[in-house]
Design a protein around this motif. Structure first.
Motif, PDB file in Angstrom:
ATOM      1  N   SER A   1      -2.061 -21.558  29.006  1.00 15.79           N
ATOM      2  CA  SER A   1      -2.207 -20.202  29.527  1.00 15.79           C
ATOM      3  C   SER A   1      -2.351 -20.167  31.045  1.00 15.79           C
ATOM      4  CB  SER A   1      -3.432 -19.537  28.903  1.00 15.79           C
ATOM      5  OG  SER A   1      -4.595 -20.254  29.292  1.00 15.79           O
ATOM      6  N   GLY A   2      -2.756 -21.285  31.640  1.00 16.73           N
ATOM      7  CA  GLY A   2      -2.988 -21.279  33.083  1.00 16.73           C
ATOM      8  C   GLY A   2      -4.332 -20.690  33.464  1.00 16.73           C
ATOM      9  N   ASP A   3      -5.139 -20.303  32.466  1.00 19.81           N
ATOM     10  CA  ASP A   3      -6.443 -19.694  32.764  1.00 19.81           C
ATOM     11  C   ASP A   3      -7.435 -20.741  33.254  1.00 19.81           C
ATOM     12  OD1 ASP A   3      -6.373 -17.322  29.984  1.00 19.81           O
ATOM     13  OD2 ASP A   3      -5.476 -17.260  31.986  1.00 19.81           O
ATOM     14  N   ILE A   4      -8.504 -20.243  33.871  1.00 17.35           N
ATOM     15  CA  ILE A   4      -9.540 -21.134  34.416  1.00 17.35           C
ATOM     16  C   ILE A   4     -10.855 -20.840  33.710  1.00 17.35           C
ATOM     17  CG2 ILE A   4     -10.838 -21.767  36.500  1.00 17.35           C
ATOM     18  CD1 ILE A   4      -8.452 -20.792  38.142  1.00 17.35           C
ATOM     19  N   LEU A   5     -11.547 -21.894  33.308  1.00 12.14           N
ATOM     20  CA  LEU A   5     -12.881 -21.732  32.717  1.00 12.14           C
ATOM     21  C   LEU A   5     -13.874 -22.521  33.556  1.00 12.14           C
ATOM     22  CD1 LEU A   5     -14.711 -20.806  30.312  1.00 12.14           C
ATOM     23  CD2 LEU A   5     -14.180 -23.005  29.247  1.00 12.14           C
TER      24      LEU A   5
ATOM     25  N   VAL B   1      -8.742 -26.093  34.038  1.00  9.27           N
ATOM     26  CA  VAL B   1      -7.558 -25.247  34.184  1.00  9.27           C
ATOM     27  C   VAL B   1      -6.673 -25.540  32.980  1.00  9.27           C
ATOM     28  CG1 VAL B   1      -5.559 -24.643  35.594  1.00  9.27           C
ATOM     29  CG2 VAL B   1      -7.678 -25.360  36.693  1.00  9.27           C
ATOM     30  N   PHE B   2      -6.417 -24.514  32.157  1.00  7.77           N
ATOM     31  CA  PHE B   2      -5.736 -24.737  30.890  1.00  7.77           C
ATOM     32  C   PHE B   2      -4.222 -24.612  31.072  1.00  7.77           C
ATOM     33  CE2 PHE B   2      -9.578 -25.393  28.981  1.00  7.77           C
ATOM     34  CZ  PHE B   2     -10.415 -24.303  28.917  1.00  7.77           C
TER      35      PHE B   2
ATOM     36  N   ARG C   1      -4.391 -16.729  38.538  1.00  7.88           N
ATOM     37  CA  ARG C   1      -4.943 -17.248  37.275  1.00  7.88           C
ATOM     38  C   ARG C   1      -6.157 -16.406  36.899  1.00  7.88           C
ATOM     39  NH1 ARG C   1      -2.820 -22.209  36.173  1.00  7.88           N
ATOM     40  NH2 ARG C   1      -1.958 -23.360  37.917  1.00  7.88           N
ATOM     41  N   LYS C   2      -6.340 -16.265  35.588  1.00  4.37           N
ATOM     42  CA  LYS C   2      -7.472 -15.475  35.108  1.00  4.37           C
ATOM     43  C   LYS C   2      -8.665 -16.394  34.893  1.00  4.37           C
ATOM     44  CE  LYS C   2      -8.362 -13.975  30.846  1.00  4.37           C
ATOM     45  NZ  LYS C   2      -8.025 -13.494  29.514  1.00  4.37           N
ATOM     46  N   ASN C   3      -9.830 -15.933  35.294  1.00  4.42           N
ATOM     47  CA  ASN C   3     -11.070 -16.663  34.990  1.00  4.42           C
ATOM     48  C   ASN C   3     -11.578 -16.193  33.634  1.00  4.42           C
ATOM     49  OD1 ASN C   3     -11.870 -18.468  37.182  1.00  4.42           O
ATOM     50  ND2 ASN C   3     -11.703 -16.619  38.405  1.00  4.42           N
ATOM     51  N   ILE C   4     -11.762 -17.158  32.723  1.00  3.83           N
ATOM     52  CA  ILE C   4     -12.187 -16.793  31.361  1.00  3.83           C
ATOM     53  C   ILE C   4     -13.664 -16.451  31.380  1.00  3.83           C
ATOM     54  CG2 ILE C   4     -12.470 -17.643  29.004  1.00  3.83           C
ATOM     55  CD1 ILE C   4     -10.088 -19.480  29.524  1.00  3.83           C
TER      56      ILE C   4
END
Lengths: 208, 250
Positions: free
Chosen positions: B136-140, B150-151, A98-101
């Motif tokens: 998206s599976g992205d992490i903020l 986690v999106f 997973r990508k960290n935004i």
């Protein structure tokens, strides 16, 4: 007359034997349906590996969401019980991350700049670990030189490494089951990796 | 044939294969000039030969153990099946019928997050298919380190819990953090009337099927968890899918 009596008893024996086989098969089918019903009642979605029919299904409440056809199946080790298994872990060499935004102001990027977790980023070849020392190795069919190289690797793995592993596991009294499933295309293998998530239940049918 | 007899028989077959492969390798080496005439060379050959035979023995033992696992477990399965067949009462309702009764009735929605497709099914037939965008599976991570999002579009069985016309989005904290903006203290600064489009169907814990400002990104996994649909398709979904309809996301 004796030949007639012998022939009659021979035919009767054959009929009983075949009938016995049939009832064993239908008992297994009934058992499989019961197991599937038990999972369908309690889980939102689940996988069915119907390896006798050479198909893998993603189902919800008994109806089919997705289907993948299987090109080849191989099994080594202890037979599998007909019961629900839970996917404990998926492992692959290139596991998607997973990508960290990074917070930043701005407009939405162009589609070509997007770096998101999508089907294309899923690994092509991987291992699914279920309970009871069952591992399912999934890979796509290989063609050409890749196929030849794969064939050599598979020969060494199945003819040399697995038997040696079996001896050591037998000494430790810890039998295992390895299943190899080959699917027609990379998209199929990626699709299963995407759809089958850890903690999801599955049933394996058709492998003795 | 006894187990020992079976082992010897299989060992002969495996041993012949391994021995012939080893012999073939030695002959190939001889052809390219590598020979084993010296005492050391002959010792190496004997050691290699011995190792090949030991390996063949272990491989044969492994194959036979694997077969015995199968035979023992099969016998246990058959025995158990026979015992349970004697005890089990005949079910009053056939299993196939029970399974059919579990399936959803009427109109329901299937969302394929891998292919980014939404399908509306009515009485077993697909009446609409739309290209959508899923999570998206992205992490903020909150810069303060206290929160993480986690999106991802949640998977499972849901039901339509709300249907809204001209929905208003009350922007959550992550929407400001993602843009690098300060989280507002004034509630009015969170109100956004444009992003969700003309219609929204709510499901799960705060998720929606709603419109999008970025229709060129439909078909990609770009959202923060909600399911974005193009304007035209969204209107049809809104009209076709009633409150309480099941949604299956996979």
């Amino acid at each position: 007359m004796n030949r007639f009596i012998l022939g009659f008893f021979g035919a009767a024996t054959l009929a009983v034997f075949l009938g016995g086989q049939d009832s064993a098969v239908s008992m297994r089918k009934a058992e499989f349906l019961e197991q599937e019903y038990a999972i369908a009642k309690t889980s939102a979605s689940y996988f069915i590996f119907d390896l006798e029919a050479r198909s893998i299904f993603l189902k919800a409440k008994g109806f089919k969401l997705k289907e993948w056809s299987v090109t080849k199946v191989r099994k080594w080790g202890r037979p599998i019980d007909l019961k629900a298994y839970v996917l404990l872990k998926k492992s692959a060499i290139n596991q998607p991350q997973r990508k960290n935004i990074t917070p930043k102001p701005g407009e939405a990027p162009n589609s070509s700049e997007l770096d998101v977790l999508e089907l294309d980023k899923m690994p092509v070849q991987y291992t699914l670990e279920l309970g009871d020392e069952i591992r399912i190795h999934i890979r796509p069919e290989s063609q050409g030189f890749k196929g030849f190289k794969k064939g050599v690797d598979q020969f060494i793995s199945w003819v040399v490494i697995k038997p040696i592993k079996t001896v050591f596991r037998a000494i430790k009294k810890n039998p295992f089951t390895d299943i190899e499933i080959v699917l027609p295309t990379e998209k199929d293998t990626k699709g299963i990796y995407w759809s089958f998530f850890e903690g999801q239940k599955c049933l394996l049918y058709g492998l003795r | 044939m006894s187990e020992w007899g079976r082992f010897v028989d299989r060992f002969k077959k495996v041993g012949i294969v391994f021995w012939s492969k080893g012999r073939g390798l030695v002959l190939r080496l001889k052809r390219i000039g590598i020979v084993f005439r010296s005492r050391w060379g002959k010792t190496v050959l004997w050691v290699l030969g011995g190792m090949i035979l030991i390996l063949a023995g272990i491989v044969t033992a492994g194959m036979m153990i694997e077969k015995s696992w199968g035979r023992r477990a099969e016998a246990a399965i058959v025995g158990e099946a026979a015992r349970s067949a004697k005890k089990k009462p005949v079910p009053s309702v056939p299993l196939e019928l029970k399974m059919k009764n579990l399936s959803p009735r009427g109109t329901y929605v299937l969302i394929d997050t891998a292919e980014n497709r939404l399908r509306v099914i009515r009485e077993g037939k697909m009446i609409q298919e739309a290209v959508v965008s899923c999570g998206s599976g992205d992490i903020l991570e909150d810069p303060s380190g206290s929160r993480k999002w986690v999106f991802e579009t949640p998977r499972g069985e849901f039901a339509v819990s709300s249907k809204l016309v001209n929905p208003t989005w009350i922007k959550p904290d992550w929407a400001f953090i993602e843009e690098g903006e300060k989280i507002p203290t004034d509630y009015n600064e969170r109100i956004d009337n444009d992003t969700l489009g003309d219609y929204a169907l709510g499901f799960g814990d705060g998720f929606f099927i709603h419109g999008t400002l970025y229709s060129r990104l439909l078909g990609r996994n770009v959202t923060h968890g909600c399911v974005r649909v193009g304007d035209k398709d969204l209107k049809t979904v809104f009209q076709n899918v009633p409150m309480g309809a099941k949604i299956y996301i996979y």
